[in-house]
Design an enzyme around this catalytic site. Structure first.
Site, PDB file in Angstrom:
ATOM      1  N   SER A  17       0.832  -1.212   0.000  1.00  0.00           N
ATOM      2  CA  SER A  17       0.000   0.000   0.000  1.00  0.00           C
ATOM      3  C   SER A  17       0.863   1.258   0.000  1.00  0.00           C
ATOM      4  O   SER A  17       0.589   2.224  -0.724  1.00  0.00           O
ATOM      5  CB  SER A  17      -0.881   0.034   1.257  1.00  0.00           C
ATOM      6  OG  SER A  17      -1.877  -0.936   1.184  1.00  0.00           O
ATOM      7  N   ARG A  21       1.530   4.343  -2.987  1.00  0.00           N
ATOM      8  CA  ARG A  21       1.317   5.756  -2.663  1.00  0.00           C
ATOM      9  C   ARG A  21       2.598   6.567  -2.824  1.00  0.00           C
ATOM     10  O   ARG A  21       2.566   7.735  -3.246  1.00  0.00           O
ATOM     11  CB  ARG A  21       0.758   5.883  -1.241  1.00  0.00           C
ATOM     12  CG  ARG A  21      -0.706   5.402  -1.173  1.00  0.00           C
ATOM     13  CD  ARG A  21      -1.074   4.961   0.225  1.00  0.00           C
ATOM     14  NE  ARG A  21      -2.488   4.698   0.407  1.00  0.00           N
ATOM     15  CZ  ARG A  21      -3.101   3.544   0.067  1.00  0.00           C
ATOM     16  NH1 ARG A  21      -2.407   2.562  -0.494  1.00  0.00           N
ATOM     17  NH2 ARG A  21      -4.384   3.385   0.287  1.00  0.00           N
ATOM     18  N   ARG A 116     -13.643  -7.098 -10.817  1.00  0.00           N
ATOM     19  CA  ARG A 116     -13.798  -6.419  -9.516  1.00  0.00           C
ATOM     20  C   ARG A 116     -14.572  -5.104  -9.652  1.00  0.00           C
ATOM     21  O   ARG A 116     -14.475  -4.406 -10.661  1.00  0.00           O
ATOM     22  CB  ARG A 116     -12.417  -6.200  -8.881  1.00  0.00           C
ATOM     23  CG  ARG A 116     -11.734  -7.547  -8.616  1.00  0.00           C
ATOM     24  CD  ARG A 116     -10.397  -7.398  -7.973  1.00  0.00           C
ATOM     25  NE  ARG A 116     -10.486  -6.795  -6.661  1.00  0.00           N
ATOM     26  CZ  ARG A 116      -9.428  -6.411  -5.941  1.00  0.00           C
ATOM     27  NH1 ARG A 116      -8.214  -6.546  -6.440  1.00  0.00           N
ATOM     28  NH2 ARG A 116      -9.590  -5.888  -4.761  1.00  0.00           N
ATOM     29  N   SER A 161     -13.410   1.437   2.726  1.00  0.00           N
ATOM     30  CA  SER A 161     -12.388   1.144   1.723  1.00  0.00           C
ATOM     31  C   SER A 161     -11.357   2.253   1.671  1.00  0.00           C
ATOM     32  O   SER A 161     -11.668   3.392   1.326  1.00  0.00           O
ATOM     33  CB  SER A 161     -13.039   0.985   0.346  1.00  0.00           C
ATOM     34  OG  SER A 161     -12.035   1.021  -0.668  1.00  0.00           O
ATOM     35  N   ASP A 313      -6.814  -7.891   4.476  1.00  0.00           N
ATOM     36  CA  ASP A 313      -6.033  -8.747   3.571  1.00  0.00           C
ATOM     37  C   ASP A 313      -5.478  -9.985   4.281  1.00  0.00           C
ATOM     38  O   ASP A 313      -4.860 -10.841   3.637  1.00  0.00           O
ATOM     39  CB  ASP A 313      -4.867  -7.952   2.978  1.00  0.00           C
ATOM     40  CG  ASP A 313      -5.351  -6.866   2.024  1.00  0.00           C
ATOM     41  OD1 ASP A 313      -6.433  -7.029   1.420  1.00  0.00           O
ATOM     42  OD2 ASP A 313      -4.665  -5.845   1.898  1.00  0.00           O
TER      43      ASP A 313
HETATM   44  C1  S3P Z   1      -5.673  -1.220   0.002  1.00  0.00           C
HETATM   45  C2  S3P Z   1      -6.904  -1.242   0.581  1.00  0.00           C
HETATM   46  C3  S3P Z   1      -7.689  -2.476   0.756  1.00  0.00           C
HETATM   47  C4  S3P Z   1      -6.823  -3.709   0.626  1.00  0.00           C
HETATM   48  C5  S3P Z   1      -5.906  -3.647  -0.558  1.00  0.00           C
HETATM   49  C6  S3P Z   1      -4.995  -2.447  -0.460  1.00  0.00           C
HETATM   50  C7  S3P Z   1      -4.967   0.067  -0.165  1.00  0.00           C
HETATM   51  O1  S3P Z   1      -8.685  -2.532  -0.252  1.00  0.00           O
HETATM   52  O2  S3P Z   1      -7.621  -4.868   0.552  1.00  0.00           O
HETATM   53  O3  S3P Z   1      -5.126  -4.815  -0.643  1.00  0.00           O
HETATM   54  O4  S3P Z   1      -3.759   0.069  -0.447  1.00  0.00           O
HETATM   55  O5  S3P Z   1      -5.626   1.108   0.001  1.00  0.00           O
HETATM   56  P1  S3P Z   1     -10.130  -1.848  -0.050  1.00  0.00           P
HETATM   57  O6  S3P Z   1      -9.956  -0.377  -0.123  1.00  0.00           O
HETATM   58  O7  S3P Z   1     -10.934  -2.383  -1.215  1.00  0.00           O
HETATM   59  O8  S3P Z   1     -10.632  -2.335   1.274  1.00  0.00           O
END
Ligand code: S3P
Length: 440
Positions: A17, A21, A116, A161, A313
């Site tokens: 993540s 970013r 998705r 999310s 996750d």
């Molecule tokens: C993530 C957010 C989560 C996670 C994904 C990474 C992110 O998804 O499952 O692996 O980096 O913001 P969601 O925003 O769909 O919950």
């Protein structure tokens, strides 16, 4: 045959993540940023390629990455479709960036990503003025036409999310006025933390237990050097493996423990795991520790749905831990797992049953009756449905299964954790991995 105990000291790759970013924000800054510890998995490299197509210069420099940003408001029109591969984070966050720029882009993805849901970002970004032409069902491939200047928005997230929250905040960077995202349930806050590191003010206020996050655009990003901590979602597989394999005593160094990511470790603690957090410190604005994990018998628990977003996750790994516990582990509130890289409830239920676990599948969770610490039978071949976290979970289960486990695909692991098999072999003292799909 079950694997040997996991011992020694290992390091998992950089946080996925945070890596996405770092590339995006560095690409939006004016000037040069340096990123150390970037995850070089396929998903993150997808983001790097897309940021190049939008005008940033992204280069590897030894172990680091150097990004010369293009600046907010001046993104280039990509001259070909942006291929998002398997990466939902790349797709959803980049849609946010593009939405408030006067450019048009086509986004494509692999078969899994093309199933998705994207409506969750299309809706708020559409309210900000972007125009979308998605495939039927609101999926990829899609076209996005950004609007510059876009319209600020106040938006309450209908699903917890971090990707949707982040898409809106990234769109807000080039939107005049104040955009506010309301989070009824907290999710990982890497975007907010990193925006601040790049000099952008993100106001955070709790109003009646909801988090209100506000960003006033247009905002300039100042370049920044980022150190990416180790990925707690990658470490999870090793923490569970060391917990279930007798005799294990493993240190996983440099693991990020953002409160929005560390739910698994709280649940494992409640189940009786022996995990010590050592040398707690801060790296790149994120809490980090070394985890010492020793084998321990686990007991089944009922998991509070409130903790779900902070371990979203980690459920595939948790389900494996539950399969070796004494008693039943009950989970609920996991609807979101049905729309990850695979339907993780269905895929894990099927996989665990195939290796001898007792699993009940419900609309929004699994109930798993553990083996009481005894090895499972193992077997296969298991269909992992091109889902990296399912493949790694099965490799962990194989460490405590009589016959090992064969999976139909290990190539998907490279999306988030290149080097996983070699690291697991090193920790268990196995010879180097065979080229087949057999995990043990
Ligand atoms: C993530 C957010 C989560 C996670 C994904 C990474 C992110 O998804 O499952 O692996 O980096 O913001 P969601 O925003 O769909 O919950």
């Amino acid at each position: 045959m079950p694997a040997g105990p996991l011992t020694g000291r290992i390091r998992v790759p950089g946080d996925k993540s945070i890596s996405h970013r770092a590339l995006m924000l560095a690409g939006l800054a004016v000037g040069r940023s340096r990123i150390s510890g970037l995850l070089e998995g396929e998903d993150v490299l997808t983001t790097a390629t897309a940021m190049r197509a939008l005008g940033a210069t992204v280069e590897r420099d030894g172990a680091d990455w150097i990004v010369d940003g293009i600046g907010v408001g001046t993104l280039l029109q990509p001259d070909a479709a942006l291929d998002m591969g398997n990466s939902g984070t790349s797709a959803r966050l980049l849609m946010g960036i593009i939405a408030s720029h006067g450019i048009t882009a086509a986004l494509t993805g692999d078969a899994s990503l093309s199933r998705r849901p994207m409506a969750r970002v299309i809706e708020p970004l559409g309210l900000m003025g972007a125009h979308f032409t998605p495939s039927p069902g609101g999926t990829l491939p899609l076209m996005i036409e950004g609007l510059q200047p876009a319209v600020p928005l106040t938006y309450r997230l209908p699903v917890p999310s971090a990707q949707v929250k982040s898409a809106i905040l990234l769109a807000a960077l080039n939107t005049p006025g104040t955009t506010t995202v309301i989070e009824p349930v907290a999710t990982r806050d890497h975007t907010e933390r990193m925006l601040r590191a790049f000099g952008v003010a993100v106001d955070a206020e709790t109003v009646d237990v909801e988090m209100h996050l506000s960003l006033t655009g247009p905002a300039d990003l100042s370049p920044c050097d980022i150190t990416v901590p180790g990925d707690p979602s990658a470490a999870a597989f090793f923490a569970v493996a060391a917990t279930i394999v007798p005799g294990s005593d493993l240190v996983i160094e440099n693991v990020g423990l953002n409160p929005g990511r560390s739910g698994l470790y709280r649940v494992l603690d409640e189940m009786g795991a022996a995990i010590d957090l050592q040398d707690r410190r801060e790296i790149g604005g994120e809490p980090v520790a070394d985890l010492q994990v020793r084998h321990a018998p686990l007991r089944g628990v009922t998991i509070d749905p409130a903790i779900v977003p902070s371990m979203i996750d980690e459920f595939p790994a948790l389900f494996v831990a539950a399969a070796f516990a004494t008693g039943t582990t009950i989970t609920s509130g996991l609807d979101e797992l049905r729309v990850k890289e695979s339907d993780r409830l269905g895929t894990m239920a099927q996989a665990l049953r195939a290796i001898g676990a007792r699993v009940g599948e419900h609309a929004d969770g699994l109930a798993i009756e553990g083996s009481g610490g005894r090895p499972l039978a193992g077997g296969g071949p298991i269909e992992v449905r091109h889902d990296h976290r399912i493949a790694m979970s099965m490799a962990v289960a194989a460490c405590a299964s009589e016959a090992g486990i064969e999976v139909d695909d290990i190539s998907c692991i490279a999306t988030s954790f290149p080097g996983f098999a070699a690291l697991l072999d090193r920790a268990t003292g196995e010879p180097p991995p065979s080229p087949s799909g057999t995990t043990s």
